[in-house]
Design a protein around this motif. Structure first.
Motif, PDB file in Angstrom:
ATOM      1  N   GLU A  12       0.849  -1.337  -0.065  1.00 45.88           N
ATOM      2  CA  GLU A  12       0.062  -0.047   0.106  1.00 45.88           C
ATOM      3  C   GLU A  12       1.005   1.118   0.023  1.00 45.88           C
ATOM      4  O   GLU A  12       0.506   2.379  -0.743  1.00 45.88           O
ATOM      5  CB  GLU A  12      -0.764  -0.029   1.303  1.00 45.88           C
ATOM      6  N   ALA A  13       2.143   1.085   0.808  1.00 48.39           N
ATOM      7  CA  ALA A  13       2.963   2.352   0.654  1.00 48.39           C
ATOM      8  C   ALA A  13       3.404   2.823  -0.612  1.00 48.39           C
ATOM      9  O   ALA A  13       3.332   3.752  -1.091  1.00 48.39           O
ATOM     10  CB  ALA A  13       4.040   2.269   1.671  1.00 48.39           C
ATOM     11  N   LEU A  16       0.541   3.973  -2.664  1.00 42.15           N
ATOM     12  CA  LEU A  16       0.249   5.510  -2.633  1.00 42.15           C
ATOM     13  C   LEU A  16       1.298   6.219  -3.141  1.00 42.15           C
ATOM     14  O   LEU A  16       0.844   7.178  -3.622  1.00 42.15           O
ATOM     15  CB  LEU A  16      -0.018   5.462  -1.115  1.00 42.15           C
ATOM     16  N   PHE A  17       2.504   5.932  -2.902  1.00 43.12           N
ATOM     17  CA  PHE A  17       3.536   6.878  -3.434  1.00 43.12           C
ATOM     18  C   PHE A  17       3.585   6.899  -4.912  1.00 43.12           C
ATOM     19  O   PHE A  17       3.708   8.382  -5.431  1.00 43.12           O
ATOM     20  CB  PHE A  17       4.919   6.373  -2.884  1.00 43.12           C
ATOM     21  N   LEU A  18       3.492   5.889  -5.437  1.00 42.33           N
ATOM     22  CA  LEU A  18       3.325   5.950  -7.157  1.00 42.33           C
ATOM     23  C   LEU A  18       2.221   6.567  -7.587  1.00 42.33           C
ATOM     24  O   LEU A  18       2.169   7.340  -8.371  1.00 42.33           O
ATOM     25  CB  LEU A  18       3.397   4.525  -7.657  1.00 42.33           C
ATOM     26  N   ASP A  19       0.948   6.389  -7.022  1.00 45.01           N
ATOM     27  CA  ASP A  19      -0.291   7.051  -7.225  1.00 45.01           C
ATOM     28  C   ASP A  19      -0.276   8.644  -7.175  1.00 45.01           C
ATOM     29  O   ASP A  19      -0.680   9.452  -7.872  1.00 45.01           O
ATOM     30  CB  ASP A  19      -1.504   6.557  -6.631  1.00 45.01           C
ATOM     31  N   TYR A  20       0.523   9.151  -6.071  1.00 45.66           N
ATOM     32  CA  TYR A  20       0.567  10.361  -5.601  1.00 45.66           C
ATOM     33  C   TYR A  20       1.586  11.240  -6.612  1.00 45.66           C
ATOM     34  O   TYR A  20       1.216  12.079  -7.465  1.00 45.66           O
ATOM     35  CB  TYR A  20       1.370  10.577  -4.097  1.00 45.66           C
ATOM     36  N   ASP A  50      -8.574   9.508   0.768  1.00 42.80           N
ATOM     37  CA  ASP A  50      -9.172   8.588   1.391  1.00 42.80           C
ATOM     38  C   ASP A  50      -8.222   7.288   1.847  1.00 42.80           C
ATOM     39  O   ASP A  50      -8.168   7.028   3.023  1.00 42.80           O
ATOM     40  CB  ASP A  50     -10.462   8.016   0.997  1.00 42.80           C
ATOM     41  N   ARG A  51      -7.438   6.883   0.863  1.00 39.12           N
ATOM     42  CA  ARG A  51      -6.643   5.701   0.938  1.00 39.12           C
ATOM     43  C   ARG A  51      -5.340   6.151   1.928  1.00 39.12           C
ATOM     44  O   ARG A  51      -5.140   5.399   2.812  1.00 39.12           O
ATOM     45  CB  ARG A  51      -5.842   5.542  -0.350  1.00 39.12           C
ATOM     46  N   TYR A  52      -5.012   7.595   1.633  1.00 34.65           N
ATOM     47  CA  TYR A  52      -3.870   7.990   2.673  1.00 34.65           C
ATOM     48  C   TYR A  52      -4.564   8.144   4.153  1.00 34.65           C
ATOM     49  O   TYR A  52      -3.497   7.741   5.130  1.00 34.65           O
ATOM     50  CB  TYR A  52      -3.151   9.333   2.095  1.00 34.65           C
ATOM     51  N   PHE A  89      -4.797  17.462   6.195  1.00 32.85           N
ATOM     52  CA  PHE A  89      -5.885  16.766   5.290  1.00 32.85           C
ATOM     53  C   PHE A  89      -7.235  17.887   5.161  1.00 32.85           C
ATOM     54  O   PHE A  89      -7.752  17.929   4.034  1.00 32.85           O
ATOM     55  CB  PHE A  89      -6.495  15.680   6.132  1.00 32.85           C
ATOM     56  N   ALA A  90      -7.488  18.725   6.309  1.00 32.75           N
ATOM     57  CA  ALA A  90      -8.394  19.779   5.955  1.00 32.75           C
ATOM     58  C   ALA A  90      -8.050  20.866   4.831  1.00 32.75           C
ATOM     59  O   ALA A  90      -8.939  20.953   4.028  1.00 32.75           O
ATOM     60  CB  ALA A  90      -8.622  20.392   7.249  1.00 32.75           C
TER      61      ALA A  90
END
Length: 107
Positions: A12-13, A16-20, A50-52, A89-90
């Protein structure tokens, strides 16, 4: 098993990193996207956020020392900019809402 030894956490890490990274590269051309492209980009960013959030909650709930240390390091780094994970996040949510509002206001 240590938190970071988990294959699920590692996978998942990486995702997340690649998607980001991909979303940030695409974001450079956001102004050139058509309406549907912008809408899709915003949706993908919301999904990634949401995933993060879930990923970070796993760190916070873990009893693993390394996971707790990672959360504290993140808080320290964000604190240098006057932020907490919650305010980060906000602010990201506000940015995405503003982008969505601008998109909806377009003819």
């Amino acid at each position: 098993m240590a938190f970071f030894d988990s294959e699920i956490v590692q996978d998942e890490a990486k995702r997340l990193f690649l998607d980001y990274q991909q979303l940030m590269q695409l974001g450079g051309d956001y102004g050139k996207f058509d309406r549907e492209g912008k809408k899709l980009y915003i949706e993908r960013m919301e999904e990634m956020m949401d995933r993060y959030r879930v990923f970070m909650k796993r760190f916070e709930l873990s009893e693993d020392f390394q996971a707790k240390l990672t959360v504290e390091q993140l808080r320290t780094q964000l604190g240098q900019f006057g932020l907490t994970p919650e305010t980060m996040f906000a602010q990201m949510e506000q940015t995405l809402q503003r982008m969505r509002g601008q998109l909806e206001a377009q003819p």
